[in-house]
Write an enzyme that holds these catalytic residues in place. Structure first.
Site, mmCIF file in Angstrom:
data_model
loop_
_atom_site.group_PDB
_atom_site.id
_atom_site.type_symbol
_atom_site.label_atom_id
_atom_site.label_comp_id
_atom_site.label_asym_id
_atom_site.label_seq_id
_atom_site.Cartn_x
_atom_site.Cartn_y
_atom_site.Cartn_z
ATOM 1 N NE ARG A 38 -13.455 -58.189 121.222
ATOM 2 C CZ ARG A 38 -12.682 -58.344 122.287
ATOM 3 N NH1 ARG A 38 -12.232 -59.520 122.631
ATOM 4 N NH2 ARG A 38 -12.365 -57.311 123.031
ATOM 5 C CG HIS A 41 -7.483 -60.275 118.474
ATOM 6 N ND1 HIS A 41 -7.878 -60.752 119.704
ATOM 7 C CD2 HIS A 41 -6.275 -59.705 118.668
ATOM 8 C CE1 HIS A 41 -6.956 -60.473 120.605
ATOM 9 N NE2 HIS A 41 -5.960 -59.841 119.998
#
Lengths: 208, 208
Positions: A38, A41
């Site tokens: 994440r 990301h």
């Protein structure tokens, strides 16, 4: 009509698949794998994983704290905005004291930045909390000073301040001696509110 | 006490000095120099300047629009939070429609992301606005589709969506044909709300 993927879930799925195909996650323990994905990301850079440092069990500590209802203490409003409330396991409070009305006067009095002295208003929430620093190196330095002076210990420190003055130094100082508190940092100048919020969002639920 | 700089203005001054010493700003026109420096400052990476692309006069267009009171249309709440209201020259409105209550239903109806269809609520504000996309590639794709269908033109598009699916493509599409609208983008996967907000903050005032 332009040809692009319009399904949010499919965009997430493909994004995470690309990240797992490209990033070298070999050094990341299982309890931080989703956090690493994440964080990548959030910034669009797979190599940021190589700059992650963490204490053993940091991911498990953060998950347990959130599940137990720990408040989430953020140094910046952008960090607080980036935390997806629906992912939080215990309707956890998300607290940012930067804009408290007393903070500007306190900054003048204590001779420090507003971001740093805003942590004075964290004291009652610190014990067992999840601290997320996504902007100001001075906030991380000040947290270490508070801990050295005997402040209650958070359950986890997510250290992602960004920039050219103090960011790398404050994070290295935390990693060198985290005062007994589990931590995750990204070394160097990189960091920021998006990575910091992504780290919280990853620990909040197993759902991707 | 830990030894670190506690004076916010001095931290800014040293940060900008480091950036100007390290970054190659030769290709950046005068009206975007401060924008480039602030975007670098927001992400901690001097090389991001090499990925900036822009139309001639984009910085001047954005400054003029803000001085004339243009609203600032943001795709994400984090972008809106990152804009320093005190820097805005005309008490400009900062608008983010992502959390408008009709948006989830509209997303299902139109078969697109919430970030994209939230732009339907921008229509009345679009003419002469400053558009800031700091999160969702689908928002930038959707904006191009709206312009192709005859929507009013913004004064400037700041295109900083981030990520692995559509971010690079949407920004390259804007740069290849910006529908007559001045623009600034950062090419590739990098971007995000901090860079996007920094771009607005740089255009809002000459004060560093």
């Amino acid at each position: 009509m332009i040809d692009y993927i319009r399904d949010g879930q499919e965009i997430y799925r493909q994004s995470f698949a690309i990240i797992r195909a490209e990033a070298n996650l070999a050094a990341i323990p299982a309890d931080l794998e989703k956090l690493a994905v994440r964080v990548i990301h959030a910034c669009g850079m797979v190599d940021v994983v190589d700059a992650l440092r963490f204490s053993p069990g940091a991911g498990a500590a953060g998950r347990a704290a959130l599940a137990a209802g720990a408040p989430i203490l953020c140094d910046a409003r952008m960090v607080a905005e980036g935390i997806t409330r629906a992912r939080l396991p215990a309707d956890n409070r998300v607290i940012c004291t930067l804009n408290d009305p007393e903070v500007p006067a306190l900054a003048r009095e204590l001779g420090n930045t507003r971001s740093a002295v805003a942590l004075e208003h964290w004291r009652e929430h610190l014990e067992g909390s999840v601290v997320v620093i996504g902007n100001a190196p001075t906030a991380l330095f000040y947290l270490l000073e508070m801990l050295d002076a005997g402040a209650p210990k958070p359950a986890l420190i997510l250290g992602f301040p960004v920039g050219f003055v103090g960011a790398a130094e404050s994070k290295d100082m935390l990693a060198a001696d985290s005062r007994g508190v589990p931590y995750v940092i990204v070394r160097g100048r990189r960091g920021g509110s998006a990575m910091a919020a992504a780290a919280v969002n990853a620990l909040a639920t197993e759902v991707e």
